[in-house]
Motif scaffolding. Structure first.
Motif, PDB file in Angstrom:
ATOM      1  N   GLY A  69      18.422  76.341   3.410  1.00 35.91           N
ATOM      2  CA  GLY A  69      19.528  75.322   3.456  1.00 35.91           C
ATOM      3  C   GLY A  69      20.776  76.057   3.410  1.00 35.91           C
ATOM      4  O   GLY A  69      21.874  75.611   4.102  1.00 35.91           O
ATOM      5  N   ILE A  70      21.060  77.145   2.792  1.00 36.62           N
ATOM      6  CA  ILE A  70      22.293  77.902   2.616  1.00 36.62           C
ATOM      7  C   ILE A  70      22.537  78.597   4.012  1.00 36.62           C
ATOM      8  O   ILE A  70      23.474  78.616   4.597  1.00 36.62           O
ATOM      9  N   ALA A  71      21.259  79.214   4.421  1.00 37.15           N
ATOM     10  CA  ALA A  71      21.493  79.921   5.786  1.00 37.15           C
ATOM     11  C   ALA A  71      21.952  78.835   6.828  1.00 37.15           C
ATOM     12  O   ALA A  71      22.676  79.307   7.832  1.00 37.15           O
ATOM     13  N   ARG A  72      21.252  77.789   6.864  1.00 43.53           N
ATOM     14  CA  ARG A  72      21.841  76.941   8.047  1.00 43.53           C
ATOM     15  C   ARG A  72      23.230  76.443   7.926  1.00 43.53           C
ATOM     16  O   ARG A  72      23.930  76.364   8.924  1.00 43.53           O
ATOM     17  N   ALA A 102      24.232  84.210  -7.616  1.00 40.12           N
ATOM     18  CA  ALA A 102      25.649  84.971  -7.435  1.00 40.12           C
ATOM     19  C   ALA A 102      25.678  85.262  -5.991  1.00 40.12           C
ATOM     20  O   ALA A 102      26.837  85.047  -5.504  1.00 40.12           O
ATOM     21  N   GLY A 103      24.610  85.521  -5.247  1.00 36.75           N
ATOM     22  CA  GLY A 103      24.974  85.680  -3.848  1.00 36.75           C
ATOM     23  C   GLY A 103      25.170  84.340  -3.112  1.00 36.75           C
ATOM     24  O   GLY A 103      25.823  84.182  -2.179  1.00 36.75           O
ATOM     25  N   VAL A 104      24.444  83.213  -3.620  1.00 36.81           N
ATOM     26  CA  VAL A 104      24.580  82.074  -3.068  1.00 36.81           C
ATOM     27  C   VAL A 104      25.919  81.530  -3.222  1.00 36.81           C
ATOM     28  O   VAL A 104      26.702  81.027  -2.436  1.00 36.81           O
ATOM     29  N   ILE A 105      26.288  81.817  -4.468  1.00 37.25           N
ATOM     30  CA  ILE A 105      27.836  81.269  -4.704  1.00 37.25           C
ATOM     31  C   ILE A 105      28.881  81.991  -4.131  1.00 37.25           C
ATOM     32  O   ILE A 105      29.912  81.554  -3.421  1.00 37.25           O
ATOM     33  N   ALA A 106      28.664  83.345  -3.674  1.00 39.41           N
ATOM     34  CA  ALA A 106      29.589  84.088  -3.021  1.00 39.41           C
ATOM     35  C   ALA A 106      29.261  83.674  -1.637  1.00 39.41           C
ATOM     36  O   ALA A 106      30.686  83.722  -0.742  1.00 39.41           O
ATOM     37  N   THR A 107      28.568  83.275  -0.915  1.00 36.35           N
ATOM     38  CA  THR A 107      28.203  82.818   0.321  1.00 36.35           C
ATOM     39  C   THR A 107      28.929  81.461   0.335  1.00 36.35           C
ATOM     40  O   THR A 107      29.993  81.005   1.490  1.00 36.35           O
ATOM     41  N   LEU A 108      28.935  80.591  -0.555  1.00 35.52           N
ATOM     42  CA  LEU A 108      29.776  79.295  -0.496  1.00 35.52           C
ATOM     43  C   LEU A 108      31.198  79.725  -0.713  1.00 35.52           C
ATOM     44  O   LEU A 108      32.080  78.984  -0.034  1.00 35.52           O
ATOM     45  N   LEU A 109      31.617  80.638  -1.294  1.00 36.50           N
ATOM     46  CA  LEU A 109      33.227  80.785  -1.513  1.00 36.50           C
ATOM     47  C   LEU A 109      33.614  81.430  -0.082  1.00 36.50           C
ATOM     48  O   LEU A 109      34.770  81.073   0.141  1.00 36.50           O
ATOM     49  N   ASP A 110      32.590  82.114   0.453  1.00 38.84           N
ATOM     50  CA  ASP A 110      33.183  82.682   1.950  1.00 38.84           C
ATOM     51  C   ASP A 110      33.396  81.386   2.812  1.00 38.84           C
ATOM     52  O   ASP A 110      34.295  81.446   3.539  1.00 38.84           O
ATOM     53  N   ILE A 111      32.641  80.312   2.729  1.00 39.58           N
ATOM     54  CA  ILE A 111      32.535  79.440   3.738  1.00 39.58           C
ATOM     55  C   ILE A 111      33.928  78.500   3.252  1.00 39.58           C
ATOM     56  O   ILE A 111      34.684  78.251   4.213  1.00 39.58           O
ATOM     57  N   ALA A 112      34.182  78.332   1.951  1.00 36.76           N
ATOM     58  CA  ALA A 112      35.072  77.645   1.481  1.00 36.76           C
ATOM     59  C   ALA A 112      36.479  78.306   1.956  1.00 36.76           C
ATOM     60  O   ALA A 112      37.302  77.674   2.242  1.00 36.76           O
ATOM     61  N   ARG A 113      36.540  79.609   1.809  1.00 32.61           N
ATOM     62  CA  ARG A 113      37.772  80.427   2.134  1.00 32.61           C
ATOM     63  C   ARG A 113      38.025  80.272   3.679  1.00 32.61           C
ATOM     64  O   ARG A 113      39.202  80.088   4.046  1.00 32.61           O
ATOM     65  N   LEU A 154      11.960  71.632   5.392  1.00 31.78           N
ATOM     66  CA  LEU A 154      12.246  73.092   5.232  1.00 31.78           C
ATOM     67  C   LEU A 154      13.398  73.253   4.646  1.00 31.78           C
ATOM     68  O   LEU A 154      13.641  74.301   3.931  1.00 31.78           O
ATOM     69  N   PHE A 155      14.441  72.758   5.435  1.00 28.23           N
ATOM     70  CA  PHE A 155      15.771  73.313   4.968  1.00 28.23           C
ATOM     71  C   PHE A 155      16.543  72.336   4.160  1.00 28.23           C
ATOM     72  O   PHE A 155      17.856  72.520   4.022  1.00 28.23           O
ATOM     73  N   GLU A 156      15.935  71.281   3.303  1.00 30.74           N
ATOM     74  CA  GLU A 156      16.508  70.481   2.322  1.00 30.74           C
ATOM     75  C   GLU A 156      16.760  71.481   1.013  1.00 30.74           C
ATOM     76  O   GLU A 156      15.558  72.252   0.643  1.00 30.74           O
ATOM     77  N   VAL A 192      25.696  88.129   8.168  1.00 33.18           N
ATOM     78  CA  VAL A 192      24.639  88.648   7.469  1.00 33.18           C
ATOM     79  C   VAL A 192      24.393  87.542   6.221  1.00 33.18           C
ATOM     80  O   VAL A 192      23.190  87.350   5.796  1.00 33.18           O
ATOM     81  N   ARG A 193      25.532  86.841   5.700  1.00 36.67           N
ATOM     82  CA  ARG A 193      25.219  85.798   4.808  1.00 36.67           C
ATOM     83  C   ARG A 193      24.472  84.789   5.503  1.00 36.67           C
ATOM     84  O   ARG A 193      23.478  84.163   4.707  1.00 36.67           O
ATOM     85  N   ALA A 194      24.492  84.443   6.875  1.00 37.02           N
ATOM     86  CA  ALA A 194      23.816  83.366   7.480  1.00 37.02           C
ATOM     87  C   ALA A 194      22.219  83.988   7.489  1.00 37.02           C
ATOM     88  O   ALA A 194      21.312  83.003   7.616  1.00 37.02           O
TER      89      ALA A 194
END
Length: 434
Positions: A402-405, A277-288, A385-387, A337-339
């Protein structure tokens, strides 16, 4: 060191003009030398012809040389090669005596190259024969050549200097619009992809370049919007089932489960669903927000430390050594913080007992360092490592780094492995300064 296009043009122009001026100077000197030699020969021939005419007019019965008609540097020799009148410079006397026996018109040089001599055979009306030798100093002509050489060299230097100044000015004026376009494009890519150059119909090279860049920006913006839309749609589609999974697992735990293994499995399901859920929230933030996310917003490292401490959990000791950082990061605290949270979570899971947070301010960025005291990264894992899916220890899905990068890059930053050995691992998160 990279060279600018303007400096390359100026250097090429100056080099070409230098070669051209060298060739011009050499050509002028060659022409002047041949002209001087021709003029000296013409002077010798004219003086010889005038003197022979005088001798012929005076020698009606026998060879007679009027003494008052002899000019300096003229000598007359009889048919036996004996000088009977006149004289030449002492330095050229041997060469003149050698010409006194010539049977054809012949030129010669003195021993010091300062004198030119011409021997001309003649026959008087009385039937007597002889040779007239005329000498001429070459120094005035050589001095003129030297002055001409100096003048052409000075002129060449002035022309090369003027060429460099003109080339620099012309290229600066011609390339200034291109530089401005590049700066605008870089600024737009950082802040807003909706801007366009709008230079009108391609009536010249710059307008054509602007039109091409406008089309390129249109395609880039369309690709980014498509990626953001796809990410947002996928995140929304995944959020509902994940919420249901986490809710079911939490509800089952609240009801109580007697079997320890089943209870542990439910806890793992709930924790994994929460992480996803945290990963998805991050993806939503990026997409937004995309690449233009909150650039007008800024925060300090002190603003994000509380969120990072929460991401580390209570299983390890976290030392906050970021108080030396005072610079502002060009991003909102929530996305920072997400990063960084996945990096801190990764450090907490691999640390033995301690995680250290540090920060270093640079003129264009802020480096946030996350160090753990674990066993280091497996060498076989460092390249990937980041794959997605790269994980060396259970409990992680291999998505965090990977999400952090990805989040850091969306902010204009980067996440890198700074150091890893038996004493621990350090990750560096670089973020642009506000």
């Amino acid at each position: 060191m990279p060279r600018s296009f303007r400096s390359t043009i100026v250097r090429t122009t100056v080099a070409t003009m230098t070669v051209a001026m060298v060739l011009v100077v050499l050509g002028i000197q060659l022409v002047l030398d041949r002209t001087a030699q021709r003029d000296i020969r013409q002077v010798l021939e004219d003086r010889s012809q005038a003197m022979i005419t005088v001798i012929e007019q005076a020698s009606t019965t026998r060879l007679t040389v009027p003494a008052d008609a002899l000019e300096p540097g003229i000598a007359v020799y009889d048919d036996s090669g004996q000088r009977i009148a006149g004289s030449v410079e002492s330095t050229a006397r041997a060469a003149a005596d050698d010409l006194g026996t010539t049977t054809t018109t012949r030129a010669a040089e003195g021993p010091t190259d300062d004198d030119r001599l011409l021997g001309t055979p003649f026959t008087t009306p009385s039937g007597d024969t002889g040779v007239l030798v005329v000498s001429q100093e070459a120094e005035p002509y050589e001095r003129s050549e030297l002055y001409a050489l100096i003048a052409t060299i000075v002129l060449g230097v002035l022309v090369i200097g003027a060429t460099a100044v003109i080339a620099l000015r012309v290229t600066s004026q011609a390339l200034r619009p291109v530089s401005q376009m590049a700066e605008r494009a870089a600024d737009w890519s950082e802040h807003d992809l909706t801007h366009r150059f709008g230079l009108g119909p391609p009536t010249n090279e710059l307008a054509a370049l602007g039109e091409t860049l406008d089309h390129l920006l249109d395609r880039v913006a369309a690709a980014i919007r498509s990626e953001q839309r796809l990410t947002s749609e996928l995140a929304h589609e995944l959020r509902t089932p994940l919420t249901a999974i986490q809710g079911s697992a939490d509800l089952a735990l609240l009801r109580g489960v007697d079997d320890d293994a089943v209870r542990e499995d439910l806890r793992q399901i709930s924790a994994s669903a929460r992480d996803m859920a945290g990963v998805i929230a991050t993806l939503l933030d990026i997409a937004r927000d995309g690449t233009t996310t909150g650039r007008e917003q800024a925060c300090t490292i002190a603003d994000v430390v509380p969120g990072l401490l929460a991401a580390a959990g209570a299983d390890v000791e976290v030392l906050d050594r970021t108080d030396g950082s005072t610079a502002r990061v060009a991003a909102p605290a929530a996305l920072v913080v997400r990063a960084v949270s996945p990096v801190v979570d990764n450090a907490a899971r691999h640390a033995r007992s301690q995680v250290v947070l540090g920060a270093v301010d640079h003129h264009d960025r802020v480096d946030l360092l996350v160090r753990d005291d674990g066993d280091g990264v497996d060498p076989a894992l460092r390249e990937r490592l980041f794959e997605p899916g790269a994980s060396s220890r259970g409990g992680g899905a291999g998505l965090g780094l990977g999400i952090a990068r990805r989040v850091a890059r969306s902010l204009g930053g980067e996440v890198e492995l700074d150091r890893s050995d038996a004493g621990g691992t350090t990750f560096r998160v670089s973020l642009p300064r506000g």
